[in-house]
Scaffold this motif. Structure first.
Motif, PDB file in Angstrom:
ATOM      1  N   LEU A  78     -75.766 -82.803  41.131  1.00 60.62           N
ATOM      2  CA  LEU A  78     -74.718 -81.869  41.519  1.00 60.62           C
ATOM      3  C   LEU A  78     -73.553 -82.013  40.565  1.00 60.62           C
ATOM      4  CD1 LEU A  78     -73.280 -79.938  43.551  1.00 60.62           C
ATOM      5  CD2 LEU A  78     -72.645 -81.997  44.840  1.00 60.62           C
ATOM      6  N   GLU A  79     -73.028 -80.890  40.105  1.00 60.58           N
ATOM      7  CA  GLU A  79     -71.824 -80.862  39.275  1.00 60.58           C
ATOM      8  C   GLU A  79     -70.749 -80.101  40.045  1.00 60.58           C
ATOM      9  OE1 GLU A  79     -72.924 -78.953  35.636  1.00 60.58           O
ATOM     10  OE2 GLU A  79     -74.495 -80.413  35.221  1.00 60.58           O
ATOM     11  N   VAL A  80     -69.552 -80.673  40.089  1.00 56.27           N
ATOM     12  CA  VAL A  80     -68.439 -80.062  40.818  1.00 56.27           C
ATOM     13  C   VAL A  80     -67.264 -79.909  39.861  1.00 56.27           C
ATOM     14  CG1 VAL A  80     -66.873 -80.285  42.790  1.00 56.27           C
ATOM     15  CG2 VAL A  80     -69.206 -81.208  42.938  1.00 56.27           C
ATOM     16  N   ASP A  81     -66.756 -78.691  39.726  1.00 54.37           N
ATOM     17  CA  ASP A  81     -65.571 -78.436  38.894  1.00 54.37           C
ATOM     18  C   ASP A  81     -64.341 -78.690  39.757  1.00 54.37           C
ATOM     19  OD1 ASP A  81     -67.212 -77.690  36.832  1.00 54.37           O
ATOM     20  OD2 ASP A  81     -67.018 -75.550  37.225  1.00 54.37           O
ATOM     21  N   ALA A  82     -64.042 -79.962  39.984  1.00 55.62           N
ATOM     22  CA  ALA A  82     -62.980 -80.290  40.934  1.00 55.62           C
ATOM     23  C   ALA A  82     -61.797 -81.004  40.314  1.00 55.62           C
ATOM     24  CB  ALA A  82     -63.538 -81.136  42.072  1.00 55.62           C
ATOM     25  N   GLY A  83     -61.951 -81.612  39.188  1.00 57.13           N
ATOM     26  CA  GLY A  83     -60.827 -82.325  38.612  1.00 57.13           C
ATOM     27  C   GLY A  83     -61.278 -83.236  37.487  1.00 57.13           C
ATOM     28  N   PRO A  87     -63.970 -75.593  45.104  1.00 56.10           N
ATOM     29  CA  PRO A  87     -64.343 -75.667  43.690  1.00 56.10           C
ATOM     30  C   PRO A  87     -65.715 -75.050  43.437  1.00 56.10           C
ATOM     31  CG  PRO A  87     -64.740 -77.771  44.737  1.00 56.10           C
ATOM     32  CD  PRO A  87     -64.082 -76.888  45.771  1.00 56.10           C
ATOM     33  N   ALA A  88     -65.995 -74.788  42.177  1.00 53.43           N
ATOM     34  CA  ALA A  88     -67.326 -74.333  41.774  1.00 53.43           C
ATOM     35  C   ALA A  88     -68.284 -75.517  41.854  1.00 53.43           C
ATOM     36  CB  ALA A  88     -67.289 -73.783  40.358  1.00 53.43           C
ATOM     37  N   LEU A  89     -69.487 -75.271  42.357  1.00 57.29           N
ATOM     38  CA  LEU A  89     -70.543 -76.278  42.425  1.00 57.29           C
ATOM     39  C   LEU A  89     -71.783 -75.716  41.732  1.00 57.29           C
ATOM     40  CD1 LEU A  89     -68.726 -76.756  45.071  1.00 57.29           C
ATOM     41  CD2 LEU A  89     -70.690 -77.960  45.932  1.00 57.29           C
ATOM     42  N   ARG A  90     -72.506 -76.597  41.032  1.00 62.60           N
ATOM     43  CA  ARG A  90     -73.787 -76.239  40.413  1.00 62.60           C
ATOM     44  C   ARG A  90     -74.748 -77.393  40.653  1.00 62.60           C
ATOM     45  NH1 ARG A  90     -69.914 -75.339  37.266  1.00 62.60           N
ATOM     46  NH2 ARG A  90     -70.148 -77.202  36.031  1.00 62.60           N
ATOM     47  N   ARG A 105     -61.732 -90.926  49.298  1.00 60.78           N
ATOM     48  CA  ARG A 105     -62.905 -90.403  48.607  1.00 60.78           C
ATOM     49  C   ARG A 105     -63.322 -89.096  49.269  1.00 60.78           C
ATOM     50  NH1 ARG A 105     -66.723 -94.991  49.961  1.00 60.78           N
ATOM     51  NH2 ARG A 105     -65.239 -95.066  51.676  1.00 60.78           N
ATOM     52  N   TYR A 106     -63.680 -88.129  48.442  1.00 64.89           N
ATOM     53  CA  TYR A 106     -64.172 -86.839  48.911  1.00 64.89           C
ATOM     54  C   TYR A 106     -65.562 -86.662  48.316  1.00 64.89           C
ATOM     55  CZ  TYR A 106     -59.510 -86.311  50.571  1.00 64.89           C
ATOM     56  OH  TYR A 106     -58.329 -86.520  51.244  1.00 64.89           O
ATOM     57  N   VAL A 107     -66.565 -86.636  49.192  1.00 67.42           N
ATOM     58  CA  VAL A 107     -67.954 -86.620  48.761  1.00 67.42           C
ATOM     59  C   VAL A 107     -68.533 -85.228  48.969  1.00 67.42           C
ATOM     60  CG1 VAL A 107     -70.235 -87.681  49.031  1.00 67.42           C
ATOM     61  CG2 VAL A 107     -68.159 -89.037  49.484  1.00 67.42           C
ATOM     62  N   PHE A 108     -68.857 -84.572  47.867  1.00 69.33           N
ATOM     63  CA  PHE A 108     -69.553 -83.296  47.901  1.00 69.33           C
ATOM     64  C   PHE A 108     -71.046 -83.615  47.851  1.00 69.33           C
ATOM     65  CE2 PHE A 108     -65.451 -82.282  46.131  1.00 69.33           C
ATOM     66  CZ  PHE A 108     -65.149 -81.034  46.648  1.00 69.33           C
ATOM     67  N   THR A 109     -71.835 -82.993  48.730  1.00 67.71           N
ATOM     68  CA  THR A 109     -73.280 -83.245  48.757  1.00 67.71           C
ATOM     69  C   THR A 109     -74.004 -81.926  48.944  1.00 67.71           C
ATOM     70  OG1 THR A 109     -72.943 -85.422  49.749  1.00 67.71           O
ATOM     71  CG2 THR A 109     -75.144 -84.495  49.920  1.00 67.71           C
ATOM     72  N   VAL A 110     -75.112 -81.783  48.223  1.00 71.20           N
ATOM     73  CA  VAL A 110     -76.031 -80.673  48.448  1.00 71.20           C
ATOM     74  C   VAL A 110     -77.353 -81.297  48.901  1.00 71.20           C
ATOM     75  CG1 VAL A 110     -76.714 -80.493  46.011  1.00 71.20           C
ATOM     76  CG2 VAL A 110     -77.082 -78.575  47.529  1.00 71.20           C
ATOM     77  N   HIS A 111     -77.837 -80.857  50.056  1.00 75.12           N
ATOM     78  CA  HIS A 111     -79.103 -81.320  50.620  1.00 75.12           C
ATOM     79  C   HIS A 111     -80.159 -80.252  50.359  1.00 75.12           C
ATOM     80  CE1 HIS A 111     -77.443 -84.599  53.189  1.00 75.12           C
ATOM     81  NE2 HIS A 111     -76.366 -83.837  53.157  1.00 75.12           N
ATOM     82  N   ALA A 163     -78.101 -84.576  46.455  1.00 77.95           N
ATOM     83  CA  ALA A 163     -77.332 -84.937  45.266  1.00 77.95           C
ATOM     84  C   ALA A 163     -75.863 -84.907  45.665  1.00 77.95           C
ATOM     85  CB  ALA A 163     -77.598 -83.943  44.140  1.00 77.95           C
ATOM     86  N   SER A 164     -75.097 -85.883  45.196  1.00 77.58           N
ATOM     87  CA  SER A 164     -73.692 -85.991  45.580  1.00 77.58           C
ATOM     88  C   SER A 164     -72.799 -86.235  44.366  1.00 77.58           C
ATOM     89  CB  SER A 164     -73.494 -87.159  46.561  1.00 77.58           C
ATOM     90  OG  SER A 164     -74.173 -86.928  47.757  1.00 77.58           O
ATOM     91  N   ALA A 165     -71.540 -85.884  44.525  1.00 82.94           N
ATOM     92  CA  ALA A 165     -70.501 -86.171  43.545  1.00 82.94           C
ATOM     93  C   ALA A 165     -69.256 -86.558  44.342  1.00 82.94           C
ATOM     94  CB  ALA A 165     -70.224 -84.954  42.670  1.00 82.94           C
ATOM     95  N   THR A 166     -68.598 -87.656  43.930  1.00 85.57           N
ATOM     96  CA  THR A 166     -67.452 -88.169  44.664  1.00 85.57           C
ATOM     97  C   THR A 166     -66.199 -88.078  43.815  1.00 85.57           C
ATOM     98  OG1 THR A 166     -68.869 -89.677  45.893  1.00 85.57           O
ATOM     99  CG2 THR A 166     -66.524 -90.176  45.875  1.00 85.57           C
ATOM    100  N   PHE A 167     -65.112 -87.609  44.441  1.00 87.77           N
ATOM    101  CA  PHE A 167     -63.811 -87.506  43.798  1.00 87.77           C
ATOM    102  C   PHE A 167     -62.801 -88.203  44.695  1.00 87.77           C
ATOM    103  CE2 PHE A 167     -66.356 -84.130  42.203  1.00 87.77           C
ATOM    104  CZ  PHE A 167     -66.022 -84.055  40.862  1.00 87.77           C
ATOM    105  N   THR A 168     -61.638 -88.496  44.171  1.00 83.73           N
ATOM    106  CA  THR A 168     -60.580 -89.129  44.967  1.00 83.73           C
ATOM    107  C   THR A 168     -59.322 -88.264  44.930  1.00 83.73           C
ATOM    108  OG1 THR A 168     -59.746 -90.436  43.106  1.00 83.73           O
ATOM    109  CG2 THR A 168     -61.418 -91.472  44.516  1.00 83.73           C
ATOM    110  N   ALA A 169     -58.483 -88.470  45.936  1.00 83.47           N
ATOM    111  CA  ALA A 169     -57.176 -87.823  45.978  1.00 83.47           C
ATOM    112  C   ALA A 169     -56.240 -88.751  46.731  1.00 83.47           C
ATOM    113  CB  ALA A 169     -57.240 -86.468  46.661  1.00 83.47           C
TER     114      ALA A 169
END
Length: 182
Positions: A27-32, A55-58, A138-144, A174-180
């Motif tokens: 997973l790709e996230v256009d988040a920061g 955000p955009a996700l691919r 942590r902010y976890v984006f996941t696609v199942h 698939a996951s991608a983790t970002f922080t804020a």
């Protein structure tokens, strides 16, 4: 020639056994940048200001046999004892491989069969990050990837119920983790 055939047979057997993969589900996230969520995605509630724009996700290389997807955004560090579900979308068709910027917002461009589910703020839409002052969250984006075409969810489905069905019908995630922080 025998060695080439033997190599091909061994490769085929390893691939079939799952020991060699054609591609890794990702997973790709256009988040920061630098692993931090961009201010554009900061929520306009709970004391933050920003665009509150999903955000955009691919995603790439979903497992064979995938018939639908579920997308989530989750904060495991929220001071609730159970984390915080920011975004849940079920029943994305198997042909889907991305979500555009703003797709999770009201009026966003989700596929017709997609089913937004109310997050922990009670809204069936994306809610950007807005952690309380203090340590980063942590902010976890996941696609199942699921083996079913759709999840049969009640009108009042919760993120936990969607998660239960996603795990029960999952082929991979698939996951991608970002922080804020603020």
């Amino acid at each position: 020639m025998k060695s080439v055939c033997r190599f091909a047979l061994v490769s085929l057997l390893l691939f079939a056994a799952g020991l060699v993969r054609a591609g890794e589900f990702r997973l790709e996230v256009d988040a920061g940048t630098d692993g931090r969520l961009a201010p554009l995605h900061q929520a306009n509630s709970f004391g933050c200001s920003g665009g509150n724009v999903s955000p955009a996700l691919r995603w790439h290389d979903a497992p064979a046999g995938t018939k639908s997807f579920v997308v989530t955004m989750y904060d495991p560090d929220a001071p609730t004892g159970s984390g915080w579900w920011h975004w849940v979308v079920a029943n994305l068709p198997a042909a889907t491989d991305h979500l555009a910027v703003g797709a999770g917002n009201p009026g966003g461009a989700l596929p017709a069969s997609a089913r937004p589910v109310a997050g922990d703020n009670g809204e069936a839409a994306y809610l950007g990050s807005c952690p309380p002052p203090g340590p980063a969250h942590r902010y976890v984006f996941t696609v199942h990837a699921l083996k079913v075409e759709k999840l049969d969810l009640p009108a009042n489905a919760t993120p936990a119920l969607v998660g239960f069905h996603a795990w029960a019908n999952g082929l991979g995630k698939a996951s991608a983790t970002f922080t804020a922080a603020r």
